[in-house]
Design a protein around this motif. Structure first.
Motif, PDB file in Angstrom:
ATOM      1  N   LYS A 243       0.140   3.901   2.662  1.00 36.73           N
ATOM      2  CA  LYS A 243       0.479   3.389   3.986  1.00 36.73           C
ATOM      3  C   LYS A 243       1.989   3.384   4.196  1.00 36.73           C
ATOM      4  CE  LYS A 243      -0.764  -0.525   6.977  1.00 36.73           C
ATOM      5  NZ  LYS A 243      -1.479  -1.836   7.035  1.00 36.73           N
TER       6      LYS A 243
ATOM      7  N   GLY B 137       3.299  -3.916   5.627  1.00 34.01           N
ATOM      8  CA  GLY B 137       1.877  -4.221   5.545  1.00 34.01           C
ATOM      9  C   GLY B 137       1.228  -4.576   6.857  1.00 34.01           C
TER      10      GLY B 137
ATOM     11  N   ASP C  55       0.865  -1.178   0.000  1.00 35.07           N
ATOM     12  CA  ASP C  55       0.000   0.000   0.000  1.00 35.07           C
ATOM     13  C   ASP C  55       0.902   1.228   0.000  1.00 35.07           C
ATOM     14  OD1 ASP C  55      -1.610   2.200   0.754  1.00 35.07           O
ATOM     15  OD2 ASP C  55      -3.054   0.879   1.737  1.00 35.07           O
TER      16      ASP C  55
END
Length: 481
Positions: free
Chosen positions: A191, A262, A188
């Motif tokens: 993120k 993650g 991501d």
């Protein structure tokens, strides 16, 4: 391996590349990579202590499986106590053996009896207090049937040894972190970018704030007999920001690093020095440990239920145990005792849950009442940190006596231009954290383009400060706990 070292600057991108570009197609191999990386990360301190992590992992893994197959209450309790005694046995031996032996000898010497029991030259394994509590939470939750035990040893080993938070937390619950190892992770970008910003802020806290405060705090505490009260108070303030920058900085780096891979770890600090009373402070400081003691010690004892005596007893138990967890020294126990004394009136008056919101929410400035509340709570915290930092109780008392002497109202004797510059940086640091107090970390910003130039100026200023004020990498304070 230190987060603020060249070794980690090489280690992290290598693991990141292997994780996302080599092992990403197979979840088991990806988790195995994390186990190997975590053991390398920890083993670089002292490879001999890898056996402790492995043994603790094996014990709790098989206890968890056995609990899932056992319905007899007595046998289940036996399995639970096996895990507790093994884990706390290792922790007790390595961390508290000499403390108990030395105090045993001292106690009997008061009655004229002399023992010649020798203390052992025991090396404290880095992070043993953190991963011990993490594995215990798994066994206890399985015993309570709040968690289904895993049969995936690699995932469990990765959960126990996950390198970002292995040696100084946050102390993760199996209910939050372990299931994340079962699911395939996808990179991501947003993120990862936010995680990188959190790492950057954590490095700023550690290198610029904590390590520079440590220079003055160490000098003043080590030579407290020669300094004025005003200088001693300044030294206590420096340690207050040192321990916050050091420990919350580690948590920021750990959480940010986890996000690169993650994973989502729980918040461990929520701008605690903006608290309006001690109860709020303890909801915002080292959250993972405070909630661990709440859920596994305080509530089983009865919590705040029952009469006044039960509340008093449980409060002192939780704070004294928390103090003892921090180290084998009476200073930590006194530190916990004082905090219990601070907290108890709030509990008895039912004001311990009064401040659960963000202070001065939707306002730039706090009002006069909030300023006084923050200042009072901060000052009370500074006093307790003296016991936390002092080598022994006698030194802490003399230090406080020095502060509250006539020389408190003199100009500190160590004032220099560079000192004033660093105090200015601390003030800027506090202002930035205040403005971002409703965020997960101080460098969290929305993806909108508004004020983008100012954000990038802030990022470059942080990087520049790290380069200019960074010196030889210093270990994190909580490695000793």
């Amino acid at each position: 391996m230190l987060f603020n070292s060249t070794d980690f600057a090489i280690f992290l991108p290598v693991v990141f590349i292997l994780y996302w570009f080599v092992t990403h197609k197979n979840l088991t191999i990806q988790n195995l990579l994390l186990v190997v990386a975590s053991y390398v990360f920890y083993g670089l301190w002292d490879w001999r202590f890898l056996s402790l992590i492995l043994f603790s992992t094996l014990i709790d893994f098989f206890v968890g499986i056995s609990l899932s197959k056992e319905e007899d209450k007595n046998k289940r309790k036996l399995l639970l106590w096996t895990s507790i005694l093994v884990n706390l046995g290792f922790l007790g031996f390595f961390k508290y053996y000499n403390f108990f032996v030395d105090n045993f000898i001292t106690a009997f010497s008061l009655f004229g009896t002399t023992f010649n029991a020798a203390s052992l030259n025991i090396i404290l394994p880095v992070g043993i207090s953190f991963y011990t509590f993490q594995t215990l939470s798994y066994t206890i939750d399985v015993y309570r049937k709040n968690l289904t035990p895993t049969k995936d040893f690699i995932s469990f080993a990765a959960f126990v040894s996950f390198f970002p938070q292995l040696v100084a937390g946050p102390i993760e619950r199996a209910t939050n972190l372990l299931p994340q190892f079962y699911k395939k992770r996808h990179f991501d970008y947003e993120k990862a970018i936010d995680g990188s910003r959190q790492i950057l802020w954590g490095l700023f806290k550690k290198i610029v704030i904590a390590d520079n405060c440590a220079i003055y705090a160490n000098d003043i505490f080590n030579n407290y007999e020669t300094y004025s009260g005003s200088t001693l108070l300044l030294g206590a303030f420096f340690f207050t920001f040192q321990i916050y920058g050091d420990f919350s900085g580690y948590s920021d780096i750990a959480i940010g690093t986890s996000r690169l891979f993650g994973f989502t770890l729980k918040k461990n600090f929520a701008f605690p020095y903006f608290s309006r009373n001690i109860a709020e402070f303890w909801r915002r400081w080292h959250i993972s440990l405070s909630t661990w003691f709440r859920d596994y010690v305080y509530i089983p004892l009865g919590g705040s239920r029952g009469g006044a005596w039960s509340k008093v007893r449980n409060t002192f138990v939780i704070f004294l145990v928390s103090g003892f967890w921090h180290g084998a020294n009476w200073t930590f126990i006194v530190w916990g005792f004082i905090n219990a004394c601070y907290f108890l009136p709030l509990l008895l008056l039912k004001r311990n849950r009064k401040h659960t919101d963000v202070i001065a929410e939707n306002r730039v400035f706090p009002n006069i009442k909030e300023i006084l509340q923050i200042a009072t709570t901060f000052f009370l915290t500074v006093i307790t940190w003296v016991f936390f930092r002092a080598k022994n109780i006698k030194e802490a008392i003399f230090y406080l006596e020095g502060i509250f002497s006539e020389s408190l109202f003199t100009i500190p004797t160590i004032i220099t231009a560079i000192l004033l510059l660093k105090i200015g940086i601390i003030i800027i640091f506090v202002i930035i954290e205040w403005l971002q107090r409703n965020k997960e970390h101080a460098l969290e910003f929305s993806v909108s383009s508004k004020h983008r130039i100012w954000r990038w100026c802030l990022f470059f200023m942080v990087i520049y400060a790290i380069i200019v004020f960074g010196a030889k990498p210093q270990e994190f304070i909580y490695f000793q706990f």
